[in-house]
Each structure stands twice: as C-alpha cells, then as structure tokens.
Motif scaffolding. Sequence first.
Motif, PDB file in Angstrom:
ATOM      1  N   SER A   8       0.835  -1.202   0.000  1.00  0.00           N
ATOM      2  CA  SER A   8       0.000   0.000   0.000  1.00  0.00           C
ATOM      3  C   SER A   8       0.871   1.254   0.000  1.00  0.00           C
ATOM      4  O   SER A   8       2.072   1.203   0.251  1.00  0.00           O
ATOM      5  N   ILE A   9       0.221   2.367  -0.261  1.00  0.00           N
ATOM      6  CA  ILE A   9       0.927   3.646  -0.239  1.00  0.00           C
ATOM      7  C   ILE A   9       1.513   3.887   1.145  1.00  0.00           C
ATOM      8  O   ILE A   9       2.640   4.336   1.290  1.00  0.00           O
ATOM      9  N   LEU A  56       6.101   4.382   4.774  1.00  0.00           N
ATOM     10  CA  LEU A  56       6.815   3.993   5.988  1.00  0.00           C
ATOM     11  C   LEU A  56       8.192   3.429   5.668  1.00  0.00           C
ATOM     12  O   LEU A  56       9.173   3.766   6.337  1.00  0.00           O
ATOM     13  N   LYS A  57       8.285   2.587   4.661  1.00  0.00           N
ATOM     14  CA  LYS A  57       9.593   2.025   4.277  1.00  0.00           C
ATOM     15  C   LYS A  57      10.551   3.127   3.851  1.00  0.00           C
ATOM     16  O   LYS A  57      11.723   3.128   4.219  1.00  0.00           O
ATOM     17  N   ARG A  58      10.051   4.067   3.060  1.00  0.00           N
ATOM     18  CA  ARG A  58      10.884   5.175   2.595  1.00  0.00           C
ATOM     19  C   ARG A  58      11.337   6.033   3.780  1.00  0.00           C
ATOM     20  O   ARG A  58      12.506   6.422   3.882  1.00  0.00           O
ATOM     21  N   LEU A  59      10.422   6.311   4.695  1.00  0.00           N
ATOM     22  CA  LEU A  59      10.747   7.137   5.855  1.00  0.00           C
ATOM     23  C   LEU A  59      11.769   6.446   6.753  1.00  0.00           C
ATOM     24  O   LEU A  59      12.729   7.071   7.215  1.00  0.00           O
ATOM     25  N   LYS A  60      11.595   5.160   6.982  1.00  0.00           N
ATOM     26  CA  LYS A  60      12.564   4.418   7.801  1.00  0.00           C
ATOM     27  C   LYS A  60      13.937   4.404   7.140  1.00  0.00           C
ATOM     28  O   LYS A  60      14.956   4.581   7.814  1.00  0.00           O
ATOM     29  N   TYR A  63       8.457   3.809  16.210  1.00  0.00           N
ATOM     30  CA  TYR A  63       7.231   4.600  16.221  1.00  0.00           C
ATOM     31  C   TYR A  63       6.566   4.865  14.879  1.00  0.00           C
ATOM     32  O   TYR A  63       5.372   5.196  14.858  1.00  0.00           O
ATOM     33  N   ALA A  64       7.252   4.765  13.772  1.00  0.00           N
ATOM     34  CA  ALA A  64       6.672   5.197  12.489  1.00  0.00           C
ATOM     35  C   ALA A  64       5.325   4.553  12.203  1.00  0.00           C
ATOM     36  O   ALA A  64       4.394   5.228  11.759  1.00  0.00           O
ATOM     37  N   HIS A  65       5.208   3.270  12.482  1.00  0.00           N
ATOM     38  CA  HIS A  65       3.951   2.563  12.181  1.00  0.00           C
ATOM     39  C   HIS A  65       2.790   2.999  13.070  1.00  0.00           C
ATOM     40  O   HIS A  65       1.640   2.700  12.773  1.00  0.00           O
TER      41      HIS A  65
END
Length: 96
Positions: free
Chosen positions: A2-3, A8-12, A34-36
């Motif tokens: 999903s978007i 989240l992957k990009r941010l991590k 915390y991102a999730h």
Amino acid sequence: MSIDDTRLKRLKFRAWHRGFREADLILGPFADTYAHTLTPEQLDAFEALMEQPDQDLYEWIVERTPTPAEFDGEIMGMIKTFRFEAFEARGGPRGG
C-alpha cells in the motif's frame, strides 16, 4: 504494497541513512519503533524534519541549539524523549 507501507519504508530508510552517523543512531531506531504508530499528520511532521540538514537536526535533538518554532512540535518532543530514554537505558551520556 500500500501507499502507507511504501511511505513507511521510505521514511525508515531515510531515518537510517542520513549520512551523519549520530543522527542515524537516533532517528533510525525512533522510526523503527514509532513510524507505524504515527498519525498521517505526525508522519508529515517527521518527514518535514527529515528534510532538514543533518547537522541542524542533530543539534536540535541533543539540544545544543534551540529547535526553530516550526519544528519544535510533538514529533521533535517524541524524538528528544526517545533519545534521552535510549541513552538512559544504556547508561550513556545525557548531554549529547
């Protein structure tokens, strides 16, 4: 995927690969932890912080220089608390 998963992957990845190791060691674990759980608005604020120069961001986190008002919000507070608690748990330095 999903978007939101992609975001989240990009941010991590960005949090772990700042190019400034000291910032990586704070922001990477923070993002992993915390991102999730962040709201879309909190993710926006975290992404805005990720756009700032590494050295400036690190100086704000360790409180060597004041955080500008536009970045001194909930997410910066969470990062500072996370950093303090992580160092406290390891018995490491608290002053940055």
